[in-house]
Design an enzyme around this catalytic site. Structure first.
Site, mmCIF file in Angstrom:
data_model
loop_
_atom_site.group_PDB
_atom_site.id
_atom_site.type_symbol
_atom_site.label_atom_id
_atom_site.label_comp_id
_atom_site.label_asym_id
_atom_site.label_seq_id
_atom_site.Cartn_x
_atom_site.Cartn_y
_atom_site.Cartn_z
ATOM 1 N N TRP A 49 0.721 -1.342 0.095
ATOM 2 C CA TRP A 49 0.038 0.086 -0.044
ATOM 3 C C TRP A 49 0.972 1.363 0.103
ATOM 4 C CZ3 TRP A 49 -4.278 0.003 -2.117
ATOM 5 C CH2 TRP A 49 -5.321 -1.098 -2.051
ATOM 6 N N ASP B 238 -1.214 6.723 7.407
ATOM 7 C CA ASP B 238 -2.478 6.116 6.798
ATOM 8 C C ASP B 238 -2.633 4.970 7.765
ATOM 9 O OD1 ASP B 238 -4.055 4.101 5.674
ATOM 10 O OD2 ASP B 238 -3.086 3.976 3.793
ATOM 11 N N LYS C 105 -12.220 -1.756 7.589
ATOM 12 C CA LYS C 105 -11.486 -2.764 8.339
ATOM 13 C C LYS C 105 -12.063 -2.801 9.574
ATOM 14 C CE LYS C 105 -8.283 -2.916 5.029
ATOM 15 N NZ LYS C 105 -8.473 -3.232 3.790
HETATM 16 N N1 PMP Z 1 -4.174 1.855 2.784
HETATM 17 C C1 PMP Z 1 -4.269 0.770 3.486
HETATM 18 C C2 PMP Z 1 -3.253 0.446 4.458
HETATM 19 C C3 PMP Z 1 -5.038 -0.211 2.939
HETATM 20 O O1 PMP Z 1 -5.035 -1.519 3.436
HETATM 21 C C4 PMP Z 1 -6.031 -0.159 1.676
HETATM 22 C C5 PMP Z 1 -6.798 -1.210 1.087
HETATM 23 N N2 PMP Z 1 -7.008 -2.166 1.891
HETATM 24 C C6 PMP Z 1 -5.771 1.152 1.141
HETATM 25 C C7 PMP Z 1 -4.893 2.271 1.598
HETATM 26 C C8 PMP Z 1 -6.788 1.597 -0.274
HETATM 27 O O2 PMP Z 1 -7.975 1.756 0.418
HETATM 28 P P1 PMP Z 1 -9.175 1.759 -0.383
HETATM 29 O O3 PMP Z 1 -9.564 0.598 -1.237
HETATM 30 O O4 PMP Z 1 -10.231 2.212 0.386
HETATM 31 O O5 PMP Z 1 -8.917 2.946 -1.559
#
Ligand code: PMP
Length: 378
Positions: A114, A184, A208
């Site tokens: 990520w 994040d 989550k």
């Molecule tokens: N940051 C993290 C730590 C994630 O685990 C994820 C997706 N699982 C994201 C960002 C991306 O998030 P989204 O699918 O809501 O755009």
């Protein structure tokens, strides 16, 4: 059937959910949400058709914010926003707001899948200094503080507290105190205590630990807003969302309502983040013990000090056994155990909505599976 502890028909759902996200939510919240879809108590309307301009919804947003502030002991110098676009839009919105047109670089940690998505988005907006990358080592560990090659005066430092795919979690706050620290926390927000006052901006999508997909919580310190350049698209300008109390356009009413229910559950039923953290530690410990006592049948991915309490990634002795494990587990009612598509293997996610009993049942299945197949692996 393998004769393992039956996971079927626990609470209101049929399977135990170990998915990486969207993930398990507590039964009591699912029940309240499904009731509100038919009729919001006292409103005579479905949750799916109620106006975002109604006094009822304003109260929902206010309560979600108040609960978050109470859970985090958040100072008044932070705004709490409920936005759309997921974690992914924050990968763009943050550098648009704080890096565009700036002289200094932004510092990013590259600790897994990520953060690998966040960095190129920041590069569109300005100079990025990757202060550490775990890529060559296959993202199996996190850096020590002394390994970070931090810029002299970066616009900000960005990192991900929990790398969801690899199952790596920082058990400390990263970086010097004088930096604008941005984190994040999509996959561990509200799973443990944090000192929010040490961050300039925290973001976390809901799917989550805090609700369904569709809403992303952003905590932003008020002084950061002064740095935002003029002429951003209105929807991407944090100031518009602050000004309108997160109702700049039609917000995801359902997702925000469920998030409010989760914060209420955490406050009233769980008893706060310390209690939640204690439970999450017990769950992770139980599962890591099962891995560590398996005489190598199950092998954890992450270096032990950096193991995530939320996402437990591991492998079995052969690719074929990985597949068989996930399939048989699913047939026994343990869902969502396949590792991320980029990594394979197995990943058990232990978000707030996963109970200790569910983890016990999974560990029972793992012991059973090992007994049955370990000879094949020799
Ligand atoms: N940051 C993290 C730590 C994630 O685990 C994820 C997706 N699982 C994201 C960002 C991306 O998030 P989204 O699918 O809501 O755009």
């Amino acid at each position: 059937m393998l004769g393992t502890p039956a996971a079927l028909r626990v609470g209101t759902v049929r399977k135990l959910n170990f998915s990486g996200g969207p993930g398990a939510l507590p039964d009591c919240v699912l029940e309240a949400a499904s009731e509100a879809i038919l009729e919001v108590p006292g409103q005579g309307l479905s949750l799916l058709g109620i106006s975002h301009r109604s006094p009822w919804f304003r109260d929902v947003v206010e309560e979600a914010e108040a609960n978050l502030r109470a859970l985090l002991d958040l100072s008044r110098s932070y705004y709490v926003l409920f936005l759309q676009g997921g974690g992914t839009l924050q990968f763009s919105m943050i550098p648009m707001s704080l890096l565009r047109g700036r002289a200094q670089p932004a510092d990013y940690l590259h600790t897994g899948y990520w953060s690998g998505k966040a960095i190129p988005e920041a590069r569109r907006e300005g100079a990025v200094n990757v202060v550490w990358s775990g890529e060559e080592e296959g993202f199996r560990r996190l850096p020590r503080e002394s390994e970070l090659a931090v810029s002299a005066a970066p616009e900000y430092l960005h990192y991900i507290s929990n790398e969801t795919v690899e199952g790596l979690q920082f058990h400390r706050v990263v970086g010097r105190e004088d930096l604008t620290r941005i984190c994040d926390m999509s996959s561990d927000f509200l799973s443990r205590r944090i000192d929010a006052g040490r961050f300039s901006l925290i973001y976390a999508h809901a799917q989550k630990n805090l609700g369904p997909a569709g809403v992303t919580v952003v905590l932003v310190r008020e002084d950061l807003l002064e740095r935002i350049p003029a002429n951003l698209p209105a929807m991407l300008d944090f100031r518009n969302h602050v000004r309108m109390g997160s109702i700049y356009n039609t917000p995801p009413v359902f997702a925000i309502y469920v998030t409010m229910l989760i914060t209420r559950w955490l406050r009233d039923e769980v008893g706060g983040l310390q209690a939640m953290e204690r439970l999450n530690r017990a769950k992770a410990q139980r599962l890591y013990e099962t891995i560590d006592s398996s005489q190598g049948f199950y092998a954890g991915r992450a270096a032990v000090p950096d193991r995530s309490l939320m996402n437990v990634a591991f492998t079995l002795p052969t690719a074929e056994l990985n597949v068989r494990f996930v399939e048989q587990a699913d047939a026994e009612g343990f869902a969502g155990l396949a590792g991320h598509r980029t990594l394979g293997g197995v990943r058990a996610s232990l978000y707030n909505g996963v109970t200790l009993e569910a983890v016990e049942a999974l560990c029972g299945f793992m012991d059973f599976f090992r007994e049955r197949y370990r000879r094949e692996a020799l």
